[in-house]
Every structure is written in structure tokens, then in C-alpha cells.
Design a protein around this motif. Structure first.
Motif, PDB file in Angstrom:
ATOM      1  N   THR A 259      52.820  72.645  13.540  1.00  0.00           N
ATOM      2  CA  THR A 259      54.649  72.568  12.809  1.00  0.00           C
ATOM      3  C   THR A 259      54.845  72.887  11.644  1.00  0.00           C
ATOM      4  O   THR A 259      53.662  73.916  11.346  1.00  0.00           O
ATOM      5  CB  THR A 259      54.584  71.185  12.662  1.00  0.00           C
ATOM      6  OG1 THR A 259      54.026  70.065  13.295  1.00  0.00           O
ATOM      7  CG2 THR A 259      56.028  70.391  11.616  1.00  0.00           C
ATOM      8  N   VAL A 277      62.213  70.914  10.070  1.00  0.00           N
ATOM      9  CA  VAL A 277      61.053  70.596  10.891  1.00  0.00           C
ATOM     10  C   VAL A 277      61.456  72.141  11.681  1.00  0.00           C
ATOM     11  O   VAL A 277      62.123  70.723  13.323  1.00  0.00           O
ATOM     12  CB  VAL A 277      60.421  69.465  11.202  1.00  0.00           C
ATOM     13  CG1 VAL A 277      58.758  69.717  11.796  1.00  0.00           C
ATOM     14  CG2 VAL A 277      60.252  68.116   9.953  1.00  0.00           C
ATOM     15  N   LEU A 279      58.805  72.199  15.356  1.00  0.00           N
ATOM     16  CA  LEU A 279      58.012  72.386  16.283  1.00  0.00           C
ATOM     17  C   LEU A 279      57.556  73.434  16.944  1.00  0.00           C
ATOM     18  O   LEU A 279      58.773  73.675  18.144  1.00  0.00           O
ATOM     19  CB  LEU A 279      57.612  71.047  17.376  1.00  0.00           C
ATOM     20  CG  LEU A 279      56.262  70.951  17.702  1.00  0.00           C
ATOM     21  CD1 LEU A 279      55.545  70.959  17.356  1.00  0.00           C
ATOM     22  CD2 LEU A 279      56.432  69.254  18.914  1.00  0.00           C
TER      23      LEU A 279
END
Length: 282
Positions: A259, A277, A279
């Protein structure tokens, strides 16, 4: 006596000229490509001192008695698409000559133009890709024109890419021209938005699918992208109008799956701020 001989000789020469008067039949049309229902003007270009009769055949049997004309410079309307052979027979009282032009007239359907457009994640929001076509296209060529400002047209292809100057609504037009005024123009309104969007996952494994983290922006302003790992250290920094990240550090080192966090701002406009965020998977 001499006077009579001279008169007889003149009469003989006159008769001979009339008897052997030659004709070279020829003609032209004002254009050779038209749409269904359009009329063509034909012009006699035959060479001779004495032509008294003209017989035209327009090769248009569907027009029945209108398929022929005895006028020197006739007009004929073609109502069915196809290729037509035209002939002209020019004559006088003792001589005739025929000129035939094979497949001389091309009659086309009025083009039915249409176009679509797309604004994908891979293009800045001010850039659109347009694709035009002719629904009832035939095997002959067309000319295509695009207008993105409603003031002028630019000749191009069926595919066009345009960058709009700012957010707003724009009327775009696409023209398909089959020749001799045989054309169709279609209009669409394009809504251009000023966006700043980013995905939340990508997989830089070189499989050609979602390999790059791409930030969708307007493509006009300059942006700054900061990528942080989970400990808050900056691993990637980029300044550009079109931001993207391939999962490597600024030094080109591949980063592990996990992450990450991003922050986007703009030195041009202060309101441009976005954080989120990411990933990274493989």
C-alpha cells in the motif's frame, strides 16, 4: 462558256463539301459524380461545320422516355445509384458519328454520416478521440471534414483527436463528402470537464493490463505527484501535465507490492489538490 464552267465547278465543289462533311462527335458533363436525384448538364463539343441533329442516350433505362434527348445541350436527372454509360450521336443530312463514354457517370447515395467520441482514462479530460463513418458507404472514396469550433472545417480522416482549450460545452461537426455537393453533416455537443482522478490499484507486471498508475487530469495545467510508502518516505516525485507512475522509485528501482499513498497538487492553480491510497499488486 467559261462563265458557265466556273458556275458548274463552284456548284460541284459545294455539293462535294456537303456530301463529304465530316463530324467528330464529343461531349462533356459538368461533373461525373453526383448523388441520387441530382441533375447533370451535358455540353455538345462535337467538331463539324454542319450538325443538324443530336441524339443523346444517358444509359438510364429506369427513366424510360427521359433516357434520350435530341437537344444540343440537355439536362438529365439520375434518380438511382449506379454507373452509367453516356453516348451522343451527332449528324447532318448525309453523315453521323457516335461518341460513347463507358461508365462515365457515377451516381451515389447521399451519405448518411455519423460520429462517436470518447474520453478515456488514458487521455486528459480536455482531449477527445472522435470516430466518424458513413452508414451507407459504397466502394468509392469520400472526403472527411471536422469542425471543433463551428467557424472552419479541416479535412482529415474518419478518426480525429482534438484538444479543447477549457472546460465547457462544444458543438462538434463531422462532414462526409461524396463529391459534387453530395455530402452530409452531423453535429454533436461534447461536454468537456476539468477533472483530477486517480485509480486506487494497479499491477506493473508488463502484462499490458493496468501496468501504469495514470492520473487523469485536464492535460493543460502542470501537476506534481508525490508517492509515499507506509512509513511516510517519498519514493517517487514527478512534475508534468500528464502524471503517471510505473511502480518504481524516482531512481528507477522496482518497489515491492503493498500500500502506498499519493498526494497531487498544482503549481498553476491552488485548488488542484488530491490525496489517496494506491495498492500496488503483481
Amino acid at each position: 462558256m467559261n462563265k458557265c464552267i466556273i458556275i458548274l465547278l463552284l456548284c460541284y465543289l459545294t455539293a462535294a463539301n456537303l456530301l463529304f462533311a465530316q463530324i467528330a462527335a464529343d461531349f462533356k458533363a459538368d461533373t461525373t459524380v453526383i448523388c441520387e436525384g441530382y441533375s447533370l448538364h451535358f455540353t455538345d463539343q462535337s467538331i463539324s461545320d454542319t450538325i443538324t441533329n443530336w441524339l443523346w442516350n444517358f444509359g438510364d433505362t429506369a427513366s424510360h422516355e427521359l433516357d434520350t434527348s435530341i437537344l444540343q445541350n440537355p439536362v438529365h436527372a439520375y434518380n438511382t445509384e449506379g454507373v452509367y454509360t453516356v453516348s451522343l450521336t451527332a449528324s447532318n443530312f448525309n453523315y453521323s458519328n457516335k461518341k460513347e463514354k463507358l461508365n462515365y457517370i457515377l451516381v451515389r447515395k447521399l451519405p448518411d454520416a455519423i460520429f462517436t467520441f470518447t474520453d478515456t482514462m488514458f487521455l486528459p479530460s480536455y482531449i477527445f478521440c472522435f470516430h466518424g463513418t458513413v452508414l451507407n458507404r459504397d466502394d468509392s472514396s469520400y472526403k472527411y471534414y471536422w469542425s471543433f469550433n463551428q467557424t472552419s472545417y479541416q479535412q482529415g480522416d474518419t478518426i480525429a483527436i482534438n484538444t479543447f482549450p477549457a472546460a465547457g460545452n462544444y458543438v462538434v461537426s463531422f462532414m462526409a463528402d461524396a463529391g459534387a455537393g453530395c455530402k452530409d453533416t452531423v453535429y454533436n455537443t461534447v461536454q468537456v470537464n476539468d477533472v483530477l482522478e486517480a485509480p486506487n490499484i494497479f499491477s506493473p507486471n508488463n502484462d499490458g493490463i493496468n501496468d501504469v498508475f495514470i492520473v487523469k487530469s485536464n492535460g493543460a495545467n502542470e501537476f506534481e505527484l508525490y508517492v509515499f510508502n507506509r512509513w511516510g518516505a517519498t519514493v517517487y516525485l514527478e512534475t508534468a501535465r500528464r502524471l503517471q507512475w510505473d511502480g518504481r522509485t524516482s531512481a528507477g528501482i522496482k518497489l515491492p507490492c503493498g500500500t502506498y499513498f499519493y498526494y497531487i497538487t498544482s503549481p498553476d492553480i491552488k485548488e488542484y489538490k488530491k490525496a489517496g491510497v494506491i495498492l500496488l499488486v503483481k
